[in-house]
Design a protein around this motif. Sequence first.
Motif, mmCIF file in Angstrom:
data_model
loop_
_atom_site.group_PDB
_atom_site.id
_atom_site.type_symbol
_atom_site.label_atom_id
_atom_site.label_comp_id
_atom_site.label_asym_id
_atom_site.label_seq_id
_atom_site.Cartn_x
_atom_site.Cartn_y
_atom_site.Cartn_z
ATOM 1 N N PHE A 1 -39.898 -47.581 50.854
ATOM 2 C CA PHE A 1 -39.383 -48.151 52.092
ATOM 3 C C PHE A 1 -37.892 -48.461 51.945
ATOM 4 O O PHE A 1 -37.063 -47.990 52.709
ATOM 5 C CB PHE A 1 -40.186 -49.422 52.377
ATOM 6 N N GLU A 2 -37.580 -49.198 50.898
ATOM 7 C CA GLU A 2 -36.213 -49.678 50.743
ATOM 8 C C GLU A 2 -35.235 -48.531 50.481
ATOM 9 O O GLU A 2 -34.142 -48.496 51.032
ATOM 10 C CB GLU A 2 -36.179 -50.708 49.596
ATOM 11 N N ILE B 1 -35.824 -47.060 58.558
ATOM 12 C CA ILE B 1 -37.217 -47.410 58.894
ATOM 13 C C ILE B 1 -37.250 -48.859 59.341
ATOM 14 O O ILE B 1 -36.646 -49.727 58.711
ATOM 15 C CB ILE B 1 -38.161 -47.266 57.678
ATOM 16 N N ILE B 2 -37.936 -49.087 60.451
ATOM 17 C CA ILE B 2 -38.165 -50.478 60.831
ATOM 18 C C ILE B 2 -39.668 -50.713 60.963
ATOM 19 O O ILE B 2 -40.429 -49.787 61.223
ATOM 20 C CB ILE B 2 -37.433 -50.887 62.137
ATOM 21 N N ILE B 3 -40.044 -51.965 60.749
ATOM 22 C CA ILE B 3 -41.451 -52.344 60.894
ATOM 23 C C ILE B 3 -41.505 -53.381 62.011
ATOM 24 O O ILE B 3 -40.669 -54.285 62.047
ATOM 25 C CB ILE B 3 -41.988 -53.009 59.606
ATOM 26 N N ALA C 1 -31.696 -48.601 57.677
ATOM 27 C CA ALA C 1 -31.756 -49.064 59.067
ATOM 28 C C ALA C 1 -30.640 -50.071 59.320
ATOM 29 O O ALA C 1 -29.945 -50.015 60.350
ATOM 30 C CB ALA C 1 -33.112 -49.696 59.350
ATOM 31 N N VAL C 2 -30.451 -50.963 58.348
ATOM 32 C CA VAL C 2 -29.385 -51.960 58.471
ATOM 33 C C VAL C 2 -28.038 -51.235 58.631
ATOM 34 O O VAL C 2 -27.234 -51.554 59.511
ATOM 35 C CB VAL C 2 -29.378 -52.877 57.229
ATOM 36 N N GLU C 3 -27.859 -50.206 57.789
ATOM 37 C CA GLU C 3 -26.602 -49.448 57.805
ATOM 38 C C GLU C 3 -26.428 -48.701 59.138
ATOM 39 O O GLU C 3 -25.379 -48.748 59.760
ATOM 40 C CB GLU C 3 -26.699 -48.445 56.654
ATOM 41 N N ILE D 1 -30.967 -44.205 69.920
ATOM 42 C CA ILE D 1 -30.900 -45.607 69.526
ATOM 43 C C ILE D 1 -29.509 -46.120 69.882
ATOM 44 O O ILE D 1 -28.552 -45.342 69.973
ATOM 45 C CB ILE D 1 -31.173 -45.811 68.026
ATOM 46 N N THR D 2 -29.426 -47.408 70.104
ATOM 47 C CA THR D 2 -28.128 -48.005 70.405
ATOM 48 C C THR D 2 -27.757 -48.926 69.248
ATOM 49 O O THR D 2 -28.512 -49.840 68.922
ATOM 50 C CB THR D 2 -28.215 -48.839 71.700
ATOM 51 N N THR D 3 -26.615 -48.664 68.629
ATOM 52 C CA THR D 3 -26.215 -49.504 67.495
ATOM 53 C C THR D 3 -25.598 -50.795 68.017
ATOM 54 O O THR D 3 -25.352 -50.933 69.229
ATOM 55 C CB THR D 3 -25.185 -48.790 66.606
#
Length: 685
Positions: free
Chosen positions: A353-354, A360-362, A376-378, A423-425
């Motif tokens: 996952f990491e 990836i989001i949960i 995902a954070v990036e 997606i919208t950042t």
Amino acid sequence: MTTTPLTDQHRLSLLYRISRDISGRLNLNELLPRVLTATVDNAEAKTGSIIILNEQGTVLYSALMMDGVLQPDPERRLADTLENGLAGWVLKNRQPVLISDTSRDPRWGRRPDDDVTGAKSAIAVPLMGRARIVGVLTLVKTPAGSFTDDDLTLMLAIADQAGVAVENAQLYAESERRAQAMRALAETSRAIISTLKLDEVLHRVAQNTCSLLNVETASIGLVRNNKVVLAEATGRMAEQLKGIEINLGEGVAGWVAQHNESVLTTDVPRDPRFRCEPDQKTGLLTLASAAVPVRVMNDVIGVIEVMNPREGRFAPDTLSLLENLASVAATAIVHAQQVEELQAAESRFSSLFEDNIDPIIITNLEGIITDANRKAVETFGYSRDELIGLRVMTVHRIGTAFLSSDHFHHLRSGQEITYQTRITTKSGVEIPMEVHAKMIRRRGQEFIQWIQRDISERLQLEEMRNDLISMLFHDLRSPLGNILSALDVVRASIPPENETEHTLLTIATRSALRMSRMVDSLLDLRRLEAGQMTLTREQTDIAVVITDAIEQVLPITEGKNIVLQKDIPSHLPMVNVDQDMIRRVIINLLENAVKYSHGQGVVTVAARSGPQEMTVSVRDTGPGIPPGEQQRIFSKFARLQRDAAPKGLGLGLAFCKLAVEAHRGRIWVDSKPGEGATFSFTLPY
Ligand code: ADP
């Protein structure tokens, strides 16, 4: 030497003393010497013995007094009298005996000291328990004729008392030992199940088994790949035993694992069941061994073995204790294994996952983000803390209706869904993404995992490819038209008898027409995609269109051993369709069927009328299409990866799909790989 016969008074007081003495004693080690001493003293006999046997007939305790002195090692000294002497006779015949003169009675086994002491008198009586003889009491007195029937009667009275007392003491010792074993077992169970680490469980099982059964060595093996791997051992040579692999059927542990049975043996080297005892590898000399299978639902998952009891022989309930231990161990091992597997899976999941290269989001089932990986954070530009708690719709343009839609329903029923979105950042940039969403379970709870893949590059490429193709085909269209009309002019100017020229012209025209059909389909594809296509519908006899299509495909079957056939019932209803377009759909399907059948086969075009719609199908006997690809091949540029397959653009079926859907019909394929494929489409009336 003179002997004083016992008076009645004496006898009674002796009986009274002995019964008082023994009634309160439950320890055989204390009880027996006292009975013997009191009896010998009172009979003024100086010599006597007492032998106690267990249920199996082996000596449990014994005491021997000679010349008024208790002798050491009585067992060895008494062995002879049990086998050939007086005590043995009493045991065998279950009767008391009074020998007035030992030198004249064959039941008296002769002893070396007989010559010195001369003839003697002897009494031997069985010690009777409630149901069996528990032992023999013997008194010897010099000279011959010293004992009377009265002495025998007294001895019998003492023997009755002593027999019951001995049996009570035995029962007490046994129940005491059992209670102790049960207490130890309960403690052991507690210790074993109080950890969830497999190594620790095995360690505790081995250690507790070793001390509970009082043995030199205890080992525990786990069955893996048809071998018993000694995972843990305690006691003598434990370190050498650990890690040894024993084949099923080999040695005691291998025998138990193979037969799924407990076993106890007192002589391992000579027991024919246990060839190749792994002792040879370790140097541990096993004489006595007891082993039990560790079972889960009757499958053997391991073996507990104990070797060389410290007291020389195993207690009678060794196997039942071991079996109890094994059942506790089985539960603990299975739990520990499950926990370890779970932890391993969890840590595998965490690192996958990491470190995943896709964002990836949960989320929970309400769509609230509960976790996000590094990528995902990036990608989203939010910190992890900012992301957690956001709604998935904030970053995905999936629309609020999504979570209650059919799509989401599929997701909840365990299906994976795939769709494209943007997606919208955080900074407002939009990125096209392909999303794969599915439900997962984490620590017993249900979540949705959304894996996003950036498809900006793919979309750009597709756009470029589309533009290129449509440009190319646009430019091909008018020269192709010119070629076809020029061919017509040439044909008109050549006399009909010039057959060769006419054949060549037909081939050229056919090829030009095929190209023009492809160009038309591709341009239609673009228009259909853009929704700019208007259909030129007319009432059509589908049989005519099919016949026409077959005729046009016929030339490409030349050189191949392929039969094209029709399966069309008479009197089909008319359908209101764009004839040219549906003809091209059928031609496309026929061309594929011919193209992908390896050199030979049968291709059948069938039409069937239903109440609402007509179904047309093209069936071939070619390689078929794997189930996982049956949807994808209708997408643009989709081609199966087959080494020897003819190469196409992957646009034919995409056109067919759009053309059929423009008629409000459906198109699909039924196929089992290796058994051909049937492409079908419907045309509503
Ligand atoms: P193309 O034939 O130009 O590659 P299509 O869209 O017509 O493109 O077909 C897509 C893919 O589907 C083909 O590349 C082929 O791998 C597979 N396919 C189509 N028809 C058949 C068939 N009848 N039998 C086996 N595979 C087929």
